[in-house]
Design an enzyme around this catalytic site. Structure first.
Site, mmCIF file in Angstrom:
data_model
loop_
_atom_site.group_PDB
_atom_site.id
_atom_site.type_symbol
_atom_site.label_atom_id
_atom_site.label_comp_id
_atom_site.label_asym_id
_atom_site.label_seq_id
_atom_site.Cartn_x
_atom_site.Cartn_y
_atom_site.Cartn_z
ATOM 1 N N LYS A 62 0.772 -1.269 0.021
ATOM 2 C CA LYS A 62 0.028 0.004 -0.164
ATOM 3 C C LYS A 62 0.800 1.177 -0.061
ATOM 4 C CE LYS A 62 -1.806 1.515 4.102
ATOM 5 N NZ LYS A 62 -1.443 2.831 4.366
ATOM 6 N N ASN A 63 2.042 1.266 0.937
ATOM 7 C CA ASN A 63 2.607 2.384 1.043
ATOM 8 C C ASN A 63 3.681 2.643 -0.096
ATOM 9 O OD1 ASN A 63 0.953 3.104 3.154
ATOM 10 N ND2 ASN A 63 2.436 2.533 4.618
ATOM 11 N N ARG B 233 -4.627 10.654 4.923
ATOM 12 C CA ARG B 233 -3.757 11.267 4.962
ATOM 13 C C ARG B 233 -2.493 11.530 3.643
ATOM 14 N NH1 ARG B 233 -3.116 13.417 9.823
ATOM 15 N NH2 ARG B 233 -1.074 14.124 9.101
ATOM 16 N N CYS C 166 -4.788 12.974 13.514
ATOM 17 C CA CYS C 166 -5.204 11.651 13.422
ATOM 18 C C CYS C 166 -5.306 10.813 14.509
ATOM 19 C CB CYS C 166 -4.933 10.957 12.131
ATOM 20 S SG CYS C 166 -3.584 9.794 12.193
ATOM 21 N N ARG D 299 0.609 14.507 13.426
ATOM 22 C CA ARG D 299 1.250 14.197 12.153
ATOM 23 C C ARG D 299 1.091 15.647 11.241
ATOM 24 N NH1 ARG D 299 -1.117 8.867 9.850
ATOM 25 N NH2 ARG D 299 0.669 8.886 8.751
ATOM 26 N N ASP E 65 4.548 0.540 12.354
ATOM 27 C CA ASP E 65 3.315 -0.133 11.407
ATOM 28 C C ASP E 65 2.993 -1.714 12.028
ATOM 29 O OD1 ASP E 65 2.760 2.121 10.435
ATOM 30 O OD2 ASP E 65 3.450 1.484 8.420
ATOM 31 N N ARG F 154 -8.671 -0.352 4.825
ATOM 32 C CA ARG F 154 -7.938 0.532 4.260
ATOM 33 C C ARG F 154 -6.569 -0.095 3.674
ATOM 34 N NH1 ARG F 154 -6.514 5.224 7.733
ATOM 35 N NH2 ARG F 154 -5.219 5.374 6.050
HETATM 36 N N1 EPU Z 1 6.427 14.800 11.204
HETATM 37 C C1 EPU Z 1 6.555 15.808 11.470
HETATM 38 N N2 EPU Z 1 6.555 16.877 10.038
HETATM 39 C C2 EPU Z 1 6.289 16.503 9.167
HETATM 40 C C3 EPU Z 1 6.169 15.329 8.852
HETATM 41 C C4 EPU Z 1 6.454 13.956 9.796
HETATM 42 O O1 EPU Z 1 6.836 16.506 12.374
HETATM 43 O O2 EPU Z 1 6.317 17.325 8.181
HETATM 44 C C5 EPU Z 1 6.515 13.595 12.175
HETATM 45 C C6 EPU Z 1 5.392 12.944 12.310
HETATM 46 O O3 EPU Z 1 4.429 13.685 13.152
HETATM 47 C C7 EPU Z 1 5.882 11.669 12.972
HETATM 48 C C8 EPU Z 1 7.251 11.381 12.165
HETATM 49 O O4 EPU Z 1 7.687 12.464 11.649
HETATM 50 O O5 EPU Z 1 5.817 11.873 14.509
HETATM 51 C C9 EPU Z 1 7.371 10.240 11.361
HETATM 52 O O6 EPU Z 1 6.199 10.543 10.418
HETATM 53 P P1 EPU Z 1 6.314 10.153 8.810
HETATM 54 O O7 EPU Z 1 6.061 11.536 8.238
HETATM 55 O O8 EPU Z 1 7.427 9.364 8.422
HETATM 56 O O9 EPU Z 1 4.708 9.267 8.529
HETATM 57 P P2 EPU Z 1 3.847 9.368 7.133
HETATM 58 O O10 EPU Z 1 4.909 9.607 6.137
HETATM 59 O O11 EPU Z 1 2.903 10.505 7.369
HETATM 60 C C10 EPU Z 1 4.302 7.084 6.650
HETATM 61 C C11 EPU Z 1 3.326 5.830 6.383
HETATM 62 C C12 EPU Z 1 2.802 5.423 7.768
HETATM 63 C C13 EPU Z 1 3.866 5.040 8.760
HETATM 64 C C14 EPU Z 1 4.669 6.061 8.710
HETATM 65 C C15 EPU Z 1 6.023 5.931 9.543
HETATM 66 C C16 EPU Z 1 2.419 6.360 4.225
HETATM 67 C C17 EPU Z 1 1.264 6.574 3.152
HETATM 68 N N3 EPU Z 1 2.380 6.143 5.358
HETATM 69 O O12 EPU Z 1 3.343 8.051 7.070
HETATM 70 O O13 EPU Z 1 1.893 4.236 7.473
HETATM 71 O O14 EPU Z 1 3.385 4.742 10.044
HETATM 72 O O15 EPU Z 1 5.279 6.438 7.563
HETATM 73 O O16 EPU Z 1 6.713 4.767 9.000
HETATM 74 O O17 EPU Z 1 3.520 5.778 3.849
HETATM 75 C C18 EPU Z 1 0.120 2.759 7.823
HETATM 76 O O18 EPU Z 1 0.424 2.163 6.791
HETATM 77 O O19 EPU Z 1 -0.783 2.343 8.807
HETATM 78 C C19 EPU Z 1 0.817 3.956 8.408
HETATM 79 C C20 EPU Z 1 0.234 4.907 9.180
#
Ligand code: EPU
Length: 416
Positions: free
Chosen positions: A22-23, A92, A116, A121, A304, A396
């Protein structure tokens, strides 16, 4: 609203084939925005998030068709540059259209996702990177409006490692003028898969999979013809299902090195792992040993997989310490596992899990995707009946999980 009814206490036994990630699929679908013409992406899982992303791309004017695990995206004309609140609030990952839209159209208007279930996030690092590349960012009425005639290469350092932030800026940089360097970039296999997809479109990217990614911008890219990697989190969830039910499952079609940290922890817990020509067999021990884990960006233990691992540790012989270091509120499954008899105490980001001999079935409520998966595997091991409510969270990210579990012997059914 669908529910899953699980009669637990059955050892799972058999083979399961893993679907596309998915990701990885979600960002690769948004990469299609970068090139005019028809992109074809295969090994796409049948998930709600994929159809939500399809609806968003269709809203932008991109023809979207999905059949037999293959997506076709016709991106000749982009007719809209906004990702509306209704779509972003349900998923998201919608924010992944931001980088490609600014790169191709010079403008994007993306709803700010808001908090969320698992944490605040924010997307400040996505916006910081685009600003460094010369874009003007305006926050207005809950939207980020980002404009840049043509983005310029820049050196961008991430204070926090972010997966979709790295992906957004890597996509934006492909069509920028000059070279972009992303420092402290995410190294997740899904980031590497996106980089490989972009390279297949003609992009010049070096270093994906390390913490420094260099992208030399070019003037245009060709459409995609790409197959996404298998889903490492679906794989890990089935490994945990083997462990918690005392079972033996052969997992096929997965890139196992992507799960090194999880496999090492499962071995510590006592699972035996046998490589065969067409897959790997995970076999549970008589008794699970307690194991401490701390979630970390890749190659660390994935956040995850934290909820599913906690379910496993809830019946280990002893106490495990589980630390969540990525998201500030990712223990929503704990209250539900406790309703099934688990002995878990939370102090901030630390969960202390005292193993009990067995869980008992109960009605429980899913709160987010991976929390739901942990409740399903807990239900498979529990004595009696578990009813998992709000299964839409699970849908999802897991392709009809009950249909993959039934051939393994699980007594699980979906009711409306
Ligand atoms: N963060 C910030 N600022 C930003 C971006 C992130 O402070 O601009 C913080 C977040 O709040 C968090 C940390 O950085 O504390 C890491 O977040 P990240 O941005 O890496 O998460 P994401 O990109 O929103 C993806 C996956 C998630 C997975 C995370 C961590 C996708 C679509 N989603 O989310 O997947 O948990 O990386 O590996 O790739 C899931 O599949 O269930 C899922 C939540």
């Amino acid at each position: 609203m669908d529910k899953l009814i699980i009669e637990g206490g059955i050892r799972l036994n058999g083979e399961v084939t893993i679907g596309g990630a998915k990701n990885a699929a979600l960002p690769i679908m948004t990469a299609a925005i970068l090139a005019s013409g028809e992109s074809i992406i295969s090994n796409i899982p049948r998930l709600k998030d994929i159809t939500t992303m399809g609806a968003l791309l269709a809203h932008l004017g991109i023809g979207f068709h999905i059949e037999d695990g293959k997506v076709s995206l016709q991106a000749e004309n982009i007719t809209s540059i906004d990702a509306p609140y209704d779509l972003v609030k349900t998923m998201r990952a919608s924010v992944l259209v931001l980088g490609p839209l600014v790169a191709r159209m010079g403008e994007a208007k993306v709803s700010l996702p808001g908090g969320c279930a698992i944490g605040a996030r924010p997307i400040n690092l996505h916006l910081m990177g685009l600003t460094k590349m010369g874009a003007e960012v305006e926050l207005t009425e809950g939207y980020a409006v980002v404009r840049a005639k043509r983005l310029k290469g820049a050196t961008i350092y991430f204070d926090t490692i972010t997966v979709t932030g790295t992906e957004n800026l890597m996509m934006a940089a492909c069509l920028a003028e000059g070279t972009t360097v992303l420092e402290n970039a995410a190294m997740e296999p899904e980031v590497v898969d996106l980089a490989n997809a972009l390279i297949s479109m003609g992009a010049d990217i070096q270093g994906a999979g390390t913490s420094v990614i260099k992208i030399r911008g070019i003037s245009s890219l060709k459409p995609l013809n790409y197959s996404v990697i298998p889903d490492r989190i679906e794989t890990g969830t089935f490994m945990a299902a083997a462990g918690i039910t005392g079972g033996e499952i052969k997992i096929k079609n997965c890139n196992f090195p992507h799960l090194d940290s999880v496999i090492i922890k499962l071995k510590e817990a006592g699972l035996t792992i046998n490589e065969e020509a067409d897959g790997i067999v995970f076999k549970a021990p008589g008794k699970l040993r307690p194991v401490d884990v701390k979630t970390m960006p890749y190659p660390g233990f994935p956040t995850d997989m934290q909820a599913q691992f906690m379910a496993l540790m809830s019946i280990a012989e002893g106490t495990s310490l589980i630390t969540e270091s990525i998201f500030e509120n990712r223990f929503m499954h704990v209250a539900e596992l406790k309703r099934m008899g688990a002995d878990i105490k939370i102090q901030g980001s630390l969960a202390t899990v005292r193993g009990i001999p067995s869980l008992t079935g109960a009605p429980v409520m899913a709160t987010d995707l991976r929390a739901s998966a942990s409740l399903v595997i807990a239900g498979l091991a529990a004595k009696g009946t578990t009813i998992v409510d709000r299964v839409y969270h699970l849908d999802r990210g897991y392709e009809k999980i009950e249909e993959k579990l039934k051939p393994l012997g699980a007594r699980i059914r979906r009711v409306k």
